[in-house]
Scaffold this active site. Structure first.
Site, PDB file in Angstrom:
ATOM      1  N   ASN A 273      38.220  42.972  33.609  1.00 40.07           N
ATOM      2  CA  ASN A 273      37.107  43.584  34.336  1.00 40.07           C
ATOM      3  C   ASN A 273      37.224  45.091  34.108  1.00 40.07           C
ATOM      4  O   ASN A 273      38.072  45.745  34.717  1.00 40.07           O
ATOM      5  CB  ASN A 273      37.203  43.253  35.832  1.00 40.07           C
TER       6      ASN A 273
ATOM      7  N   LYS B 254      35.235  47.350  34.968  1.00 43.29           N
ATOM      8  CA  LYS B 254      34.602  48.150  36.030  1.00 43.29           C
ATOM      9  C   LYS B 254      33.701  49.207  35.390  1.00 43.29           C
ATOM     10  O   LYS B 254      33.109  48.949  34.358  1.00 43.29           O
ATOM     11  CB  LYS B 254      35.659  48.771  36.946  1.00 43.29           C
TER      12      LYS B 254
ATOM     13  N   HIS C 147      32.654  40.461  43.440  1.00 45.14           N
ATOM     14  CA  HIS C 147      33.866  41.289  43.370  1.00 45.14           C
ATOM     15  C   HIS C 147      33.991  42.103  44.660  1.00 45.14           C
ATOM     16  O   HIS C 147      32.984  42.546  45.218  1.00 45.14           O
ATOM     17  CB  HIS C 147      33.801  42.214  42.149  1.00 45.14           C
TER      18      HIS C 147
ATOM     19  N   GLU D 255      34.720  45.062  45.186  1.00 46.85           N
ATOM     20  CA  GLU D 255      34.108  46.398  45.140  1.00 46.85           C
ATOM     21  C   GLU D 255      32.604  46.296  45.385  1.00 46.85           C
ATOM     22  O   GLU D 255      31.993  47.198  45.963  1.00 46.85           O
ATOM     23  CB  GLU D 255      34.425  47.069  43.796  1.00 46.85           C
TER      24      GLU D 255
ATOM     25  N   GLU E 120      41.415  37.281  44.678  1.00 49.20           N
ATOM     26  CA  GLU E 120      41.762  38.698  44.537  1.00 49.20           C
ATOM     27  C   GLU E 120      41.977  39.320  45.921  1.00 49.20           C
ATOM     28  O   GLU E 120      41.014  39.745  46.574  1.00 49.20           O
ATOM     29  CB  GLU E 120      40.619  39.444  43.832  1.00 49.20           C
TER      30      GLU E 120
ATOM     31  N   GLY F  35      43.663  47.441  42.207  1.00 52.41           N
ATOM     32  CA  GLY F  35      43.702  48.849  41.817  1.00 52.41           C
ATOM     33  C   GLY F  35      44.708  49.668  42.596  1.00 52.41           C
ATOM     34  O   GLY F  35      44.700  50.895  42.547  1.00 52.41           O
TER      35      GLY F  35
ATOM     36  N   SER G 293      46.166  43.949  40.398  1.00 50.01           N
ATOM     37  CA  SER G 293      47.284  44.665  39.772  1.00 50.01           C
ATOM     38  C   SER G 293      48.157  43.758  38.901  1.00 50.01           C
ATOM     39  O   SER G 293      49.365  43.972  38.798  1.00 50.01           O
ATOM     40  CB  SER G 293      48.126  45.393  40.827  1.00 50.01           C
TER      41      SER G 293
HETATM   42  C1  PEP Z   1      39.830  43.725  39.435  1.00 51.76           C
HETATM   43  O1  PEP Z   1      39.104  44.688  39.271  1.00 51.76           O
HETATM   44  O2  PEP Z   1      39.321  42.602  39.558  1.00 51.76           O
HETATM   45  C2  PEP Z   1      41.276  43.910  39.471  1.00 51.76           C
HETATM   46  C3  PEP Z   1      42.059  42.897  39.691  1.00 51.76           C
HETATM   47  O3  PEP Z   1      41.732  45.206  39.255  1.00 51.76           O
HETATM   48  P1  PEP Z   1      43.263  45.669  39.034  1.00 51.76           P
HETATM   49  O4  PEP Z   1      43.859  44.708  38.033  1.00 51.76           O
HETATM   50  O5  PEP Z   1      43.165  47.042  38.498  1.00 51.76           O
HETATM   51  O6  PEP Z   1      43.934  45.561  40.346  1.00 51.76           O
END
Ligand code: PEP
Length: 255
Positions: A13, A15, A98, A100, A170, A176, A216
């Site tokens: 992803n 973003k 997501h 976000e 998630e 992040g 992460s």
């Molecule tokens: C994500 O954006 O779905 C995500 C898991 O980000 P990160 O791996 O940076 O935590």
């Protein structure tokens, strides 16, 4: 991994990162590194990068996805993109719900359900994101919360259509932030989600569904997370912007 049981999918992803020319450059760097993957490899890029991503990935094992889509096919929705448009471009996957989008753009379980159904109607595969905040985890409501998000997102979705849904667990506190869920925490919640799917549909549907962990995940922790029985891949943010790191995760999922 459990390749004999389920499809492992490693999805990046990106973003709101990378311009079209940077997209071409990064995909060209990734292609040789992931070409022997024994799992599906998907990159979900910003709308304006989709064309460049499709061109750069043509003929390779990398598939391209979007990061959102609208719940109507067309109309007066300034700034939005419909799944009909994505489908015509040749896009195969779309991320829906997501955290976000939920956190910054007013996405609710109800709009997630509408977007998901519209995407499935157009034949797109949906990566549905669910997960709890740190407060919700501390309140001890992770299981109920994730079950509710999953159930509402899938309201009115047939068993047949559910085969085109991938769920990404998630935890919001791990996205992040550099804080990863332990492999046991990831396994526990992915197993809960699988049970929810069995309750909504049946055991076969649950056993066949790809459930990813995201938050992460990186080149160092991927092996352990992906080694868990109910973790069938990953949704990768930060580490999907680095060709080398992303390819290490793809290799971990290919074992
Ligand atoms: C994500 O954006 O779905 C995500 C898991 O980000 P990160 O791996 O940076 O935590």
């Amino acid at each position: 991994m459990k390749k004999n049981v389920r499809n492992a999918i490693i999805a990046g992803n990106w973003k709101m990162n990378k311009t079209p020319s940077e997209t071409t450059e990064l995909i060209n760097a990734m292609k040789p590194l992931v070409k022997d993957a024994d799992c599906k490899v998907v990159l979900c890029v910003p709308f304006v990068d989709l064309d460049a991503a499709l061109k750069a990935s043509a003929g390779s094992n990398i598939e391209i996805g979007a990061q959102n889509c609208h719940f109507e096919k067309s109309g007066a929705f300034t700034g939005e993109v419909s799944p009909v448009m994505l489908k015509e471009m040749g896009i195969k996957y779309v991320i829906i719900g997501h955290s976000e989008r939920r956190q910054y753009f007013g996405e609710t379980d109800e709009t997630v359900n509408k977007r998901l159904k519209n995407a499935l109607e157009e034949g797109l595969k949906v990566i549905l994101c669910v997960g709890e905040t740190l407060t919700q985890r501390e309140q001890g409501i992770t299981a109920e919360l994730v079950a509710t998000q999953t159930k509402i997102a899938l309201l009115g979705v047939s068993k047949e259509d559910a085969k085109n849904v991938i769920i990404a667990y998630e935890p919001v506190w791990a996205i992040g932030t550099g804080k990863t869920a332990t492999s046991d925490q990831a396994e526990e919640v992915c197993a809960i989600i699988r049970k929810v799917i069995a309750d909504i549909y049946d055991d076969n549907t649950a056993e066949g569904m790809t459930i990813q962990y995201g938050g992460s995940m990186n080149a160092k922790n991927a092996d352990e997370l992906l080694g868990k029985v109910n973790v069938d891949g990953g949704l990768i943010g930060g580490a999907s912007l680095k060709a080398e790191d992303f390819s290490v995760i793809v290799k971990a999922a290919s074992k």
